[in-house]
Design an enzyme around this catalytic site. Sequence first.
Site, short mmCIF file in Angstrom:
data_model
loop_
_atom_site.label_atom_id
_atom_site.label_comp_id
_atom_site.label_asym_id
_atom_site.label_seq_id
_atom_site.Cartn_x
_atom_site.Cartn_y
_atom_site.Cartn_z
N CYS A 112 -1.02 -4.77 2.44
CA CYS A 112 -2.40 -4.57 1.96
C CYS A 112 -2.47 -3.44 0.95
O CYS A 112 -2.71 -3.66 -0.23
CB CYS A 112 -3.32 -4.26 3.14
SG CYS A 112 -3.64 -5.64 4.22
N GLU B 35 -0.29 -0.33 1.43
CA GLU B 35 0.65 0.66 1.93
C GLU B 35 1.66 1.07 0.85
O GLU B 35 2.46 0.25 0.40
CB GLU B 35 1.39 0.12 3.15
CG GLU B 35 0.47 -0.31 4.28
CD GLU B 35 0.17 -1.79 4.28
OE1 GLU B 35 -0.41 -2.27 3.28
OE2 GLU B 35 0.52 -2.47 5.25
#
Length: 845
Positions: free
Chosen positions: A433, A435
């Site tokens: 997502c 990170e």
Amino acid sequence: MIEKGFTKPTDRIIRLKNQILNARPYVESERAVLATEAYKETEGLPPILRRAKVAEKIFNELPVTIREDELIVGAITKNPRSTEICPEFSFDWVEAEFETMANRVADPFEIPKETAAELHEAFKYWPGKTTSDLATSYMSKKTKDCMANGVFTVGNYFYGGVGHVCVDYGKILKIGFRGIIAQAVKELELLDRMDPSYIKKQQFYNAIIITYNAAINFAHRYADKADELAKAESNPTRKQELQQVAQNCRRVPENGATTFWEACQTMWFVQCMLQIESSGHSISPGRFDQYMQPYLEADKSIGREFAQELIDCIWIKLNDVNKTRDEVSAQAFAGYAVFQNLCVGGQTEDGLDATNDVSYMCMEAVAHVRLPAPSFSIRVWQDTPDEFLFRAAEVVRLGLGVPAIYNDEVIIPALQNRGVSLADARDYGIVGCVEPQAIHRTEGWHDAAFFNVAKVLEITLNNGKVGDTQLGPVTGEMTNWKSVDDFFEAFNKQMSFFVRHLAEADNCVDIAHAERAPLPFLSAMVDDCMGRGMSVQEGGAIYNFTGPQAFGVADSGDSVYAMKKFVFDDKALTMADLKEALDANFGLAQGAKAAGNGSTEPTEEQVYAAVRQVLVNSNSTDMSTLKDEVYRTLAAGNGNGGGNGKYDGIRRMLDSAPCFGNDIDEVDMIARKCAQIYCKEVEKYKNPRGGQFQAGIYPVSANVLFGKDVGALPDGRPANAPLADGVSPRQGKDVKGPTAAANSVAKLDHFIASNGTLYNQKFLPSALAGDNGLQHFASLVRSYFDHKGMHVQFNVIDRATLLEAQKNPEAHRDLVVRVAGYSAQFVVLAKEVQDDIISRTEQVF
């Protein structure tokens, strides 16, 4: 003029896109059957060699599929956008859903009866042998109770393979798989037989050699298939394409790439084979523009238009990858999300701007393909060209929810703070997502768990209880608190307790993967597994982290502020009244029954009676004060005929409090504190690979699913409603414009949340219209990043379009929206996730 617009996609790309849009996702059985056969044949071998034999069998025998019109080949499944099953990680949930997966709320898949029969037969081998079985056996009862009661879940790696990694694509482009084998052979020759780790290292290097020889054969099988199709092809243009595809697959990825087409094919083969080896999602292509640009520059024979079409083809292939999850996890990851994050822009390792031709071609590919994958991201820093940011704004304006935008000025020091070198931190990419990680040097275990901060707040309000069960420690009844400090003292103790059990759960799963499912194909492309002679699962990477993420931060901050304001500061409400209202869920069920009309709101007569009473008795002329007095009157049950008006009044009072997202320091600092308490607890823990836990704040779409586990909160939110997503304000509560909302979000400590933060904004299309709209957008991003926000992403769409798509999904199959750290086709999302997106504040400049 700033606006440039985008060229049209080729007819080929339109046809390939339609294959994806028209595809019906299926579950297929070939990989599960082959993996099971390989495990049966290798009962006596060490785990790393068993995994090599599994990969060997799959690469040698998985059906070879070349889809019509493809220039880049390699497929995981026979059918487009379908999925294979990896029973070595978990399997029982698949069998339990044989009859229901096609009709479930989120991410349905068809399972033909013959496929179900083949899977059922394969599954007979697996009870007690999976990584999830082993992880469960290591967990304490209390840890499992915490998961069962909605405090956290470790379902990602618990049920699937390890993902959230970016490998060294550039290395394979240079030396090919044959170079990896040569490196393994050399390391074998250098081993000291007197070294106590000799046997383990020998097994690791032999596993690499077995796996990569099979991977070379996988590509050669595609060369044979392309030759076969070419011989039968009557169209001379397509025949020539297939012949070139065959030639490419005979050369790469066995050897280094010599042309841009070969480089594209190499990159895709690596991506495809990583997905085949393991069911881990978020296998991210990383800094695509950095490792592909040299091949574009060196290939003097390729035209720009054909090079663009090849990149577009990679975009299509990334959408062909799909995964199924259990029914509950599917709701948390709604939208067939696979999270292949591809990142461009930012800095070089030397601290110079990294923007290049491929950076812009990737934006063109987004405009051409207009599908959910990849999760396209850009990096921005102080020397990012304005042209690059304006071009990104044009892509945002397309309404696809991409690119997500990341701030080098926060992420690089945040990674350095975790022990990453400056050069490696500058070379970060985004996986999953949101990170960040030092690419091809990190086993980050990002997305290791969903942690429900709002649930911990609810448990704190109930003295450690969930219902009648004493789940957390006894920290005192809320009715005895004399100040907000008393709450925080209890909240800290509850947070410490539950984060400790979160760490236990993650470490149990981590150990299980190292013992039962090391991944040799993946490991050879992550530094420094080859040098250390161990897999990433055993600690072979240079940097090792575990990254659980939180959600419900804004709900918690708003709830604590509402208690502080109305109970402790204004004395407008007693803690006993608040507890009674929360326990009764603000009387919503009773209210609907009493009203007799399905309404949960006070009647007009009740409100008018309260207003009359205030106007008669109040001396104030300030509208805000008068409004508060009306709410207090309703809360006291005066002038409203009794019934549920008391609870409605309390809810309305609480709902009237200033909220996170409006640039109000007093409110924002409380949200910041709630987030910091979680993050600082997380970073106390170590993982079995010798690395540190690091916190993130992002929800995927778990804020909707796990909101169902949370009762009524002191911010006025009723029980079971969705929670705020990521670091975003609560839906509809950021009412002072996009800059105020961004300023609030920037006040959170993004540096400590080094596993990533996620901020969603939604704009009306008119807000980004014309050159002025692009300039305003770029200024907003620059300002937010100057205030040290880490990440932001945008939906540019109006409520009416989304409501229309809900009513007529077939007419809007190509409508793509940003859900959380990923985009998805709007019409395939569960309705409750659609509603959550619709409810987000529509901003204008």
